[in-house]
Design an enzyme around this catalytic site. Structure first.
Site, short mmCIF file in Angstrom:
data_model
loop_
_atom_site.label_atom_id
_atom_site.label_comp_id
_atom_site.label_asym_id
_atom_site.label_seq_id
_atom_site.Cartn_x
_atom_site.Cartn_y
_atom_site.Cartn_z
N ASP A 192 0.85 -1.19 0.00
CA ASP A 192 0.00 0.00 0.00
C ASP A 192 0.89 1.26 0.00
O ASP A 192 1.88 1.31 0.73
CB ASP A 192 -0.86 -0.06 1.29
N GLY A 214 -8.77 5.91 2.55
CA GLY A 214 -9.28 6.71 3.65
C GLY A 214 -10.66 6.28 4.09
O GLY A 214 -11.53 7.12 4.39
N THR A 254 -7.13 3.16 10.00
CA THR A 254 -7.26 3.84 11.29
C THR A 254 -8.32 3.23 12.19
O THR A 254 -8.09 3.07 13.40
CB THR A 254 -7.59 5.34 11.03
P1 13P Z 1 -7.80 5.19 6.83
O1 13P Z 1 -6.70 5.08 7.83
O2 13P Z 1 -8.43 6.57 6.81
O3 13P Z 1 -8.79 4.10 6.95
O4 13P Z 1 -7.12 5.04 5.37
C1 13P Z 1 -6.64 3.78 4.98
C2 13P Z 1 -5.92 3.85 3.70
O5 13P Z 1 -6.31 4.55 2.77
C3 13P Z 1 -4.74 3.01 3.54
O6 13P Z 1 -4.16 3.16 2.29
ZN ZN Z 2 -4.47 5.12 1.48
#
Ligand code: 13P
Ligand code: ZN
Length: 276
Positions: A82, A207, A231
């Site tokens: 990622d 996100g 998150t």
């Molecule tokens: P969040 O931490 O906001 O869930 O985002 C995860 C993300 O986009 C990892 O690439």
């Molecule tokens: Zn991301």
């Protein structure tokens, strides 16, 4: 089982109007919980390691953990890098056995993003690895000013044609991290425009945490095939670790693992994820 053809999994999700969760692991415990939960639910998983987490676990360690766990279970598991920020890091991940990589050159201008992504795609396809790229930019609300930029549908189509990427992360109003001012308002018109312009390309939402179940369920139904969550897992884990009744470190580990599992099970339901 370790899946090599991520695009096939995501195209099935696109056709079935559901999304597969991409869960960011940061250690052996989180990786094991994600894989065990996928196995128990008999659902696909994108087991993601982000370059930014290399202070917690190195790329080499992440590859070993990811390959071992994905091989251990029957659930289809894609081992994904990622937010690879440099082509060299993506190359290292491919050499170590990641079956999918994201090259994130979304902060570059259009031509620079195409050039860098295309270079990674050429190397990846030679090895049978698939590539996610990003156009527009999903920023972080942790930064003082949000630097997100919406994806433009016609630019997205041109980008995929020129770069040859297999899936595309789009920006429609989400942001990374915990500092979100309420549930964001997503631009579904932009999402529909991108989905119409790219019928053969799975779209990715970054996100996902704090975005709201209704928004995410709608994204899964209306064109997003992979939703990234990080998150929310670790906010739930920290809450569990801080619970006053937590007896000791061993109990805290069990409780944090249970909290992470619950979030993953919740998102499987919200995304409508189906058995392949
Ligand atoms: P969040 O931490 O906001 O869930 O985002 C995860 C993300 O986009 C990892 O690439
Ligand atoms: Zn991301």
């Amino acid at each position: 089982m370790l899946v090599t053809n991520a695009k096939e999994v995501l195209m099935k999700a696109k056709a079935g109007k559901y999304a597969v969760p991409s869960c960011n692991f940061i250690d052996l415990d989180s990786a094991r919980v994600f894989c065990e939960t996928a196995e128990r639910s008999r659902l696909p998983l994108i087991l993601s390691f982000a370059e930014v987490h290399q202070t917690m676990i190195s790329l080499e360690e992440a590859a070993l953990v990811g390959k071992y766990l994905s091989g251990k279970y029957d659930a289809p598991i894609i081992l994904h890098l990622d937010h690879g920020m440099e082509p060299e890091y993506c190359m290292r991940a491919m050499e170590l056995g990641f079956t999918s990589v994201m090259i994130d050159a979304s902060m570059m201008d259009f031509d620079g993003n195409v050039r860098v992504t295309k270079g990674v795609v050429q190397e990846a396809h030679r090895r049978g690895v698939q590539v996610e790229a990003e156009i527009g930019h999903v920023g972080s609300n942790a930064a003082e000013s949000d630097n997100s930029l919406y994806t433009q549908p016609e630019e997205a189509a041109r980008f995929v044609a020129l770069s040859g990427c297999d899936s595309l992360a789009v920006s429609i109003g989400t942001s990374h991290g915990v500092y979100k001012t309420g549930t964001p308002k997503l631009n579904f018109e932009v999402l529909h425009g991108i989905a119409d312009a790219l019928p053969e390309t799975p779209l990715v939402l970054h996100g996902g945490s704090g975005t709201g179940d209704d928004n995410l369920a709608r994204c899964a139904k209306e064109g997003i095939s992979k939703i990234n969550i990080c998150t929310d897992f670790y906010v739930a884990a920290l809450d569990a670790a801080r619970a006053p009744e937590t007896a000791d470190y061993f109990a805290a580990k069990e409780d944090t693992n249970a909290a992470i599992r619950k979030v993953q099970e919740h998102y499987y339901k919200v995304f409508g994820t189906k058995t392949l």
